[in-house]
Design a protein around this motif. Sequence first.
Motif, PDB file in Angstrom:
ATOM      1  N   TYR A  39       0.804  -1.088   0.051  1.00 46.56           N
ATOM      2  CA  TYR A  39       0.106   0.035   0.118  1.00 46.56           C
ATOM      3  C   TYR A  39       1.032   1.231  -0.122  1.00 46.56           C
ATOM      4  O   TYR A  39       0.631   2.115  -0.837  1.00 46.56           O
ATOM      5  CB  TYR A  39      -0.991  -0.184   1.167  1.00 46.56           C
ATOM      6  CG  TYR A  39      -1.914   1.050   1.408  1.00 46.56           C
ATOM      7  CD1 TYR A  39      -2.437   1.601   0.338  1.00 46.56           C
ATOM      8  CD2 TYR A  39      -1.993   1.800   2.623  1.00 46.56           C
ATOM      9  CE1 TYR A  39      -3.439   2.542   0.419  1.00 46.56           C
ATOM     10  CE2 TYR A  39      -2.910   2.871   2.732  1.00 46.56           C
ATOM     11  CZ  TYR A  39      -3.586   3.308   1.293  1.00 46.56           C
ATOM     12  OH  TYR A  39      -4.597   4.301   1.870  1.00 46.56           O
ATOM     13  N   GLY A  71       2.064   9.407  -6.090  1.00 45.37           N
ATOM     14  CA  GLY A  71       2.259  10.778  -5.604  1.00 45.37           C
ATOM     15  C   GLY A  71       1.530  11.248  -4.528  1.00 45.37           C
ATOM     16  O   GLY A  71       1.358  12.354  -4.482  1.00 45.37           O
ATOM     17  N   ALA A  88       0.702  10.589  -0.162  1.00 45.96           N
ATOM     18  CA  ALA A  88       1.360  10.064   1.152  1.00 45.96           C
ATOM     19  C   ALA A  88       0.195  10.432   2.388  1.00 45.96           C
ATOM     20  O   ALA A  88      -0.786  11.101   2.283  1.00 45.96           O
ATOM     21  CB  ALA A  88       2.374  10.984   1.505  1.00 45.96           C
ATOM     22  N   TRP A 101      -2.669  14.365 -10.685  1.00 40.23           N
ATOM     23  CA  TRP A 101      -3.520  13.206 -10.095  1.00 40.23           C
ATOM     24  C   TRP A 101      -4.697  12.773 -10.738  1.00 40.23           C
ATOM     25  O   TRP A 101      -5.672  13.781 -10.714  1.00 40.23           O
ATOM     26  CB  TRP A 101      -3.546  13.591  -8.560  1.00 40.23           C
ATOM     27  CG  TRP A 101      -2.457  13.814  -7.737  1.00 40.23           C
ATOM     28  CD1 TRP A 101      -1.446  12.976  -7.135  1.00 40.23           C
ATOM     29  CD2 TRP A 101      -1.859  15.052  -7.587  1.00 40.23           C
ATOM     30  NE1 TRP A 101      -0.584  13.500  -6.491  1.00 40.23           N
ATOM     31  CE2 TRP A 101      -0.430  14.827  -6.962  1.00 40.23           C
ATOM     32  CE3 TRP A 101      -2.049  16.379  -8.046  1.00 40.23           C
ATOM     33  CZ2 TRP A 101       0.418  15.828  -6.755  1.00 40.23           C
ATOM     34  CZ3 TRP A 101      -1.112  17.392  -7.747  1.00 40.23           C
ATOM     35  CH2 TRP A 101      -0.064  17.127  -7.003  1.00 40.23           C
ATOM     36  N   LEU A 116      -6.484   7.399  -7.740  1.00 42.74           N
ATOM     37  CA  LEU A 116      -6.407   7.871  -6.048  1.00 42.74           C
ATOM     38  C   LEU A 116      -7.533   7.005  -5.183  1.00 42.74           C
ATOM     39  O   LEU A 116      -7.523   6.836  -4.302  1.00 42.74           O
ATOM     40  CB  LEU A 116      -6.428   9.271  -6.145  1.00 42.74           C
ATOM     41  CG  LEU A 116      -5.226  10.043  -6.322  1.00 42.74           C
ATOM     42  CD1 LEU A 116      -5.223  11.249  -5.973  1.00 42.74           C
ATOM     43  CD2 LEU A 116      -4.003   9.385  -6.106  1.00 42.74           C
ATOM     44  N   LEU A 146      -7.109   3.905  -3.427  1.00 41.84           N
ATOM     45  CA  LEU A 146      -6.224   4.185  -2.544  1.00 41.84           C
ATOM     46  C   LEU A 146      -6.966   4.663  -1.108  1.00 41.84           C
ATOM     47  O   LEU A 146      -6.493   4.259  -0.006  1.00 41.84           O
ATOM     48  CB  LEU A 146      -4.827   4.799  -2.984  1.00 41.84           C
ATOM     49  CG  LEU A 146      -3.939   4.139  -3.939  1.00 41.84           C
ATOM     50  CD1 LEU A 146      -3.153   5.347  -4.535  1.00 41.84           C
ATOM     51  CD2 LEU A 146      -3.151   3.189  -3.312  1.00 41.84           C
ATOM     52  N   LEU A 147      -7.561   5.709  -1.605  1.00 41.03           N
ATOM     53  CA  LEU A 147      -8.141   6.224  -0.584  1.00 41.03           C
ATOM     54  C   LEU A 147      -9.397   5.366   0.176  1.00 41.03           C
ATOM     55  O   LEU A 147      -9.257   5.290   1.632  1.00 41.03           O
ATOM     56  CB  LEU A 147      -8.887   7.551  -1.169  1.00 41.03           C
ATOM     57  CG  LEU A 147      -9.601   8.560  -0.169  1.00 41.03           C
ATOM     58  CD1 LEU A 147      -8.496   9.256   0.775  1.00 41.03           C
ATOM     59  CD2 LEU A 147     -10.466   9.653  -0.940  1.00 41.03           C
ATOM     60  N   LEU A 166      -5.146  11.564   2.181  1.00 39.54           N
ATOM     61  CA  LEU A 166      -3.889  11.318   1.489  1.00 39.54           C
ATOM     62  C   LEU A 166      -3.474  12.648   0.882  1.00 39.54           C
ATOM     63  O   LEU A 166      -4.030  13.401  -0.162  1.00 39.54           O
ATOM     64  CB  LEU A 166      -4.189  10.288   0.104  1.00 39.54           C
ATOM     65  CG  LEU A 166      -4.701   8.830   0.594  1.00 39.54           C
ATOM     66  CD1 LEU A 166      -4.657   7.997  -0.550  1.00 39.54           C
ATOM     67  CD2 LEU A 166      -3.919   8.408   1.690  1.00 39.54           C
ATOM     68  N   VAL A 167      -2.106  13.069   1.468  1.00 39.31           N
ATOM     69  CA  VAL A 167      -1.526  14.181   0.833  1.00 39.31           C
ATOM     70  C   VAL A 167      -1.190  14.057  -0.393  1.00 39.31           C
ATOM     71  O   VAL A 167      -0.570  13.101  -0.886  1.00 39.31           O
ATOM     72  CB  VAL A 167      -0.632  14.476   1.874  1.00 39.31           C
ATOM     73  CG1 VAL A 167       0.301  15.841   1.539  1.00 39.31           C
ATOM     74  CG2 VAL A 167      -0.965  14.750   3.369  1.00 39.31           C
ATOM     75  N   MET A 168      -1.246  15.004  -1.523  1.00 32.60           N
ATOM     76  CA  MET A 168      -0.950  15.102  -2.815  1.00 32.60           C
ATOM     77  C   MET A 168       0.519  16.001  -2.902  1.00 32.60           C
ATOM     78  O   MET A 168       0.532  17.264  -2.687  1.00 32.60           O
ATOM     79  CB  MET A 168      -2.007  15.709  -3.636  1.00 32.60           C
ATOM     80  CG  MET A 168      -3.229  14.785  -3.645  1.00 32.60           C
ATOM     81  SD  MET A 168      -4.595  15.684  -3.750  1.00 32.60           S
ATOM     82  CE  MET A 168      -4.974  15.628  -5.665  1.00 32.60           C
ATOM     83  N   SER A 169       1.638  15.065  -3.229  1.00 37.87           N
ATOM     84  CA  SER A 169       2.942  15.765  -3.173  1.00 37.87           C
ATOM     85  C   SER A 169       3.366  16.448  -4.407  1.00 37.87           C
ATOM     86  O   SER A 169       3.329  15.676  -5.495  1.00 37.87           O
ATOM     87  CB  SER A 169       4.069  14.803  -2.435  1.00 37.87           C
ATOM     88  OG  SER A 169       3.394  14.104  -1.268  1.00 37.87           O
ATOM     89  N   GLN A 196       5.741  16.967  -7.258  1.00 38.17           N
ATOM     90  CA  GLN A 196       6.681  16.055  -7.964  1.00 38.17           C
ATOM     91  C   GLN A 196       7.871  16.530  -7.935  1.00 38.17           C
ATOM     92  O   GLN A 196       9.158  15.767  -8.190  1.00 38.17           O
ATOM     93  CB  GLN A 196       6.052  15.388  -9.122  1.00 38.17           C
ATOM     94  CG  GLN A 196       4.741  14.375  -9.005  1.00 38.17           C
ATOM     95  CD  GLN A 196       5.180  13.373  -7.769  1.00 38.17           C
ATOM     96  OE1 GLN A 196       5.911  12.490  -8.059  1.00 38.17           O
ATOM     97  NE2 GLN A 196       4.702  13.635  -6.596  1.00 38.17           N
ATOM     98  N   THR A 243       7.266  12.377  -3.418  1.00 34.92           N
ATOM     99  CA  THR A 243       6.289  11.989  -2.624  1.00 34.92           C
ATOM    100  C   THR A 243       6.567  11.814  -1.252  1.00 34.92           C
ATOM    101  O   THR A 243       7.696  11.580  -0.904  1.00 34.92           O
ATOM    102  CB  THR A 243       5.790  10.539  -3.324  1.00 34.92           C
ATOM    103  OG1 THR A 243       5.334  10.516  -4.441  1.00 34.92           O
ATOM    104  CG2 THR A 243       4.580  10.069  -2.165  1.00 34.92           C
ATOM    105  N   GLN A 294       3.407  19.440   0.463  1.00 29.62           N
ATOM    106  CA  GLN A 294       2.969  20.891  -0.249  1.00 29.62           C
ATOM    107  C   GLN A 294       2.991  20.415  -1.764  1.00 29.62           C
ATOM    108  O   GLN A 294       3.596  19.604  -2.342  1.00 29.62           O
ATOM    109  CB  GLN A 294       3.877  21.795  -0.062  1.00 29.62           C
ATOM    110  CG  GLN A 294       5.395  21.571  -0.328  1.00 29.62           C
ATOM    111  CD  GLN A 294       6.574  22.468   0.182  1.00 29.62           C
ATOM    112  OE1 GLN A 294       7.314  21.943   0.928  1.00 29.62           O
ATOM    113  NE2 GLN A 294       5.969  23.677   0.104  1.00 29.62           N
ATOM    114  N   TYR A 305      -1.194  23.386   0.121  1.00 33.91           N
ATOM    115  CA  TYR A 305      -1.218  21.888   0.596  1.00 33.91           C
ATOM    116  C   TYR A 305      -2.316  21.517  -0.018  1.00 33.91           C
ATOM    117  O   TYR A 305      -3.406  21.959   0.283  1.00 33.91           O
ATOM    118  CB  TYR A 305      -1.224  21.611   2.146  1.00 33.91           C
ATOM    119  CG  TYR A 305      -1.791  20.353   2.781  1.00 33.91           C
ATOM    120  CD1 TYR A 305      -0.872  19.331   3.044  1.00 33.91           C
ATOM    121  CD2 TYR A 305      -2.964  20.465   2.692  1.00 33.91           C
ATOM    122  CE1 TYR A 305      -1.435  18.170   3.747  1.00 33.91           C
ATOM    123  CE2 TYR A 305      -3.686  19.282   3.334  1.00 33.91           C
ATOM    124  CZ  TYR A 305      -3.018  18.192   3.648  1.00 33.91           C
ATOM    125  OH  TYR A 305      -3.422  17.093   4.233  1.00 33.91           O
TER     126      TYR A 305
END
Lengths: 345, 345, 345, 345
Positions: free
Chosen positions: B15, B23, B25, C49, C54, C57-58, C75-78, C80, C84, C88, C94
């Motif tokens: 996971y 992308g 976390a 994204w 996603l 995963l969520l 789930l934080v979207m990082s 690139q 990851t 921010q 964020y």
Amino acid sequence: MAEQLGTLEELPQDYRDAMTEAGVAPLWPMMRKVLPHGRPQPTTKPSYWNYGDLRPLLLRAGDLTPVEKAERRVLVMSDQGRGTGAMQATSSIYIGLQLLLPGEVAPAHKHTPSAARIIVEGKGGYTVVDGEKLPMNRGDVVLTPGGEWHDHGHEGDEPVVWLDALDLPLFVYLEGSYAEEAPLQAQRNRPDASMVEYLASGLKPSKRGASARRYPMMRFPWDRTEAALREMAKYTEGAVELDYVNPETGQDVLPTMGFTAMMLRPGETLRPPLSSESAVFHVIGGTGTSVIDGASFDWAERDTFTAPVFAEIDHTNTGDEPAFLVRVHDRPLQEKLGYYEERAR
Amino acid sequence: MAEQLGTLEELPQDYRDAMTEAGVAPLWPMMRKVLPHGRPQPTTKPSYWNYGDLRPLLLRAGDLTPVEKAERRVLVMSDQGRGTGAMQATSSIYIGLQLLLPGEVAPAHKHTPSAARIIVEGKGGYTVVDGEKLPMNRGDVVLTPGGEWHDHGHEGDEPVVWLDALDLPLFVYLEGSYAEEAPLQAQRNRPDASMVEYLASGLKPSKRGASARRYPMMRFPWDRTEAALREMAKYTEGAVELDYVNPETGQDVLPTMGFTAMMLRPGETLRPPLSSESAVFHVIGGTGTSVIDGASFDWAERDTFTAPVFAEIDHTNTGDEPAFLVRVHDRPLQEKLGYYEERAR
Amino acid sequence: MAEQLGTLEELPQDYRDAMTEAGVAPLWPMMRKVLPHGRPQPTTKPSYWNYGDLRPLLLRAGDLTPVEKAERRVLVMSDQGRGTGAMQATSSIYIGLQLLLPGEVAPAHKHTPSAARIIVEGKGGYTVVDGEKLPMNRGDVVLTPGGEWHDHGHEGDEPVVWLDALDLPLFVYLEGSYAEEAPLQAQRNRPDASMVEYLASGLKPSKRGASARRYPMMRFPWDRTEAALREMAKYTEGAVELDYVNPETGQDVLPTMGFTAMMLRPGETLRPPLSSESAVFHVIGGTGTSVIDGASFDWAERDTFTAPVFAEIDHTNTGDEPAFLVRVHDRPLQEKLGYYEERAR
Amino acid sequence: MAEQLGTLEELPQDYRDAMTEAGVAPLWPMMRKVLPHGRPQPTTKPSYWNYGDLRPLLLRAGDLTPVEKAERRVLVMSDQGRGTGAMQATSSIYIGLQLLLPGEVAPAHKHTPSAARIIVEGKGGYTVVDGEKLPMNRGDVVLTPGGEWHDHGHEGDEPVVWLDALDLPLFVYLEGSYAEEAPLQAQRNRPDASMVEYLASGLKPSKRGASARRYPMMRFPWDRTEAALREMAKYTEGAVELDYVNPETGQDVLPTMGFTAMMLRPGETLRPPLSSESAVFHVIGGTGTSVIDGASFDWAERDTFTAPVFAEIDHTNTGDEPAFLVRVHDRPLQEKLGYYEERAR
């Protein structure tokens, strides 16, 4: 634009009677009068008061009327377009000369109109506002803003005279003028903020989040003002003018009235642009001649004169020393109402 | 409030790999770190620089690196929580000591971050901003706001040193920092406004409808500031602090950084409330000790030290004369962002 | 501008050691990096994204981690450009996808950063802020401003997902980020102001002198926004964009983040000017392609992508229906700091 | 407070003559009149106009005076405290009923006073302001702010009547009132912003840095206002009142005059606090009785009545349907002048 609008007389009498009965009136016969073409047609006329003429009258008021019977012993200066007795010097500005004799007190009151004092002569007078005891020295501008309790006293030994300027006519017109009286205030618990908190430009007391008082600085000492004008004149061509502002906001010191200190170099003539403001000029020092809409006034220290809206104004310093004037005007009011305007001559 | 949030390690590896691939976390294992309970946990540590230690290093930079190879010959003062090399003294404030030798010029540039200079030693230095040639005398605060062309020069005969304070870290973090260079500017066509236009508090040049410059006053001479602090101290109990403000608006002089002049009477100890601001203190005169979050710094004229957010601070004047400091802080930024806060100790 | 500034390596080792010891570092070797010429050099990269990727995963996070162990299941979207794990999406913004399952509650807390939610899918979710229970429907923007207590709940029977946008990175950087938790709030005593007090543009509740709440309107229903965009598009050429504003002030809804609703007509391509803002785009409806600094993203409903500062951006609606996006950006922050800037392409 | 101030008659005649000659007058005999104790003493009286009575008079004006001889064919409604012919309904507010017949045009002019129109009857009328052609439907409020060119036309086939409200008395008093005429304007190149740019509350056109127009929204359609009042009434106890505001700033729509839409539920009586504002009430729909300083007015759709400053007011809806009124008042002026005040009854 119609060449000629209909007149009241052109309407049948029965129709006119019916309108009167119904509480209405036709606009068009009156429209050109209330909406003249291109610029206002002021009733206000340029007016002038020689201090030498007024001073004996003011001192006689001191003899005739004890301050207890006058509360404020003031000779109102009436616009000559409206005639003596008019309680306005321009449409929005009232001025008068107030006398306080040694030992007298003018008891505490507050009112919706705002006032400012320009000290004309005498030592030892003071005004108390919001706990601050403000000394009154020649040329100082001292504020008593609308809604603030204030009283006056005199600890010297010669008559003290100052020029009052108020937005009283506007408040009377708007049916917003009233006062409240109180027994003479006891509190004099704060030193003069202009001596303590606002000594230097660009600095203000650190409040750490607290909000400032609405009127933080209520005395503008003349000596600083004159020094600033003289310094500015060294580096500036043309008009040397400083506006009095609230140091916490940079805005005008009172809601409707503005105050501007002016310096004329010896021999200099200033021809400001036409402006929608009306103005009162009080001479702090020097001699000169002002021509306002064709009326010529020779002035010297302590004299006062006025200019209506959109007046053509020439000020000339006829002496050998710099001349200093304080101008009281209604530009702040007009800016709030969105119609302040200047036009090139 | 959950006793214990889930950890990254509790999540299956497949996971975690899939999230990395996508992308994203999980927030919860990181949440307490970025949103600690009750108050921030700053990385910044109280830091202190003795001027006597730094001065020889700065003069050696003058020997080793001609200004042409440095543009700005500066030793950056690094927060000791981040370690030497860090280009920040607190999270938002950069400081450094800049050296200009007689006859040198630092060429014109402008940049998005704003800067202010506090003059540390030497005579004859000057900064030019927007056509104004600003003398730099001991203790003066001189602004070069973001977006304004500026250059420095030196007409004296001994080294000139000043402390630079910039909001550079914030601009770098926001990816908003950049500069433009130009040949050395020729225009020096305006006298210093603080000498000409803003000599006295409560007065500003009459603009007759024109709007004021965004940064009307760019030099705040120390002699006036000290005189104002001393006068204020006569009438005030406790902290004697004056904020540097734009005289046209009463607002802070720069968008993100504030400047506050402080006076401590002999023997006096100040314990300000906890505050969300971070701060740099530069000593203009006097001697004392400050204890900041337990770290004790003995300071004298020209020294510099810092305090992180919500620090417990005790300042004590240990000398026989008044002590004067200028505090650089980020309260203006925090007020704009809506989170400036004070707490009683 | 110097061709080449001095490097760290050119300095003698003993000098470098002495500087490190003293807690200082030379500026000039680092100056071009922190003050690049002409424009910033962002680390942030355009990122994208796909919601279809996603969503599983969520939902799996919902299986693995009960909300009690997550407080906020996000789930934080990082970005690139940072990789990851970075919390921010741009330097200041964020974003994350938050899941709430039927019957779950996210307990009350408040924090210094501000948040807004854009509802992505599901019915029955709600947010409570300051006593107002705010329904969360597809496309609505719901605010939880910094310092306001808020909690979330779910009265429906399918998963609810929304996009969180916060100014968390800025607050963490500034060492100003912290939170307070509380038992779940009971008060839900006020109806949603957007339904009651701010139904029509140009009208606000008459307060008779009382001051308005700082954040009077906390829900901006999507149906009104879409209707307004469609009506505007009939009469407007080019970009159809509406900013979300505080109806009491006309200012941006949050201190640092702005929200702009955008409509692209079928086949239309928009090429906005370069701008100093960084941005997140969330697709409410329609399909299209955006090319951002050369990276091409095909997007559809519920997808999200970003653009760094000064990005070259082409948005094209590739479908047969209008496309709608909400852009989250940091223009309000940059305007407060005085450096927001646009440049023609 | 002195029991009794000195009178003019107590002063010697030679002194009174000398003062008149010098252009001054003693303040104290007049002081209580211009500064009454505790509250103003208004000349304005509550006044009422039945639309059924006025309509025939207005139509007869259409017969007697072609629009070319009137420019604006208006019956001015005079405060009964001042008597018919007075061009003011309260101290600061002028109102009149204006008639436009099918095919007529009222040519373009602009003037320093601001105006607003509340449409009373008829379809097909329109106003053009600043390029926007604004439809005029029953109950709409349409602005023609000071300084903006505007003209009126009529494309329908029955008489159109609207209520004009202006701050004309104030501008005349201040010697600031004047107009400029122009040939009928051709430009009608912009759709009505309230239909295009400000359809939904909390949204405004994204300007990307450009500043908004000073008066962005000049038509406030009644149907939206009524819907907003009805929705607000569901959730609100007591007074249901919405202020008309500039959607770009949240401020009042005109500098001196405010507009407030009011709803009274069937059977409801409202007793607002005493207030320093003066007001005009125009009935959009419903029937009721208002008692104002003891004068009782029964009103129905299209009637108009006034209240002076600090009036005691009871409004009662005597019908079975909600009643709707629009109140025109001078609170914005009083707030700008710093003296707006409310007092509990």
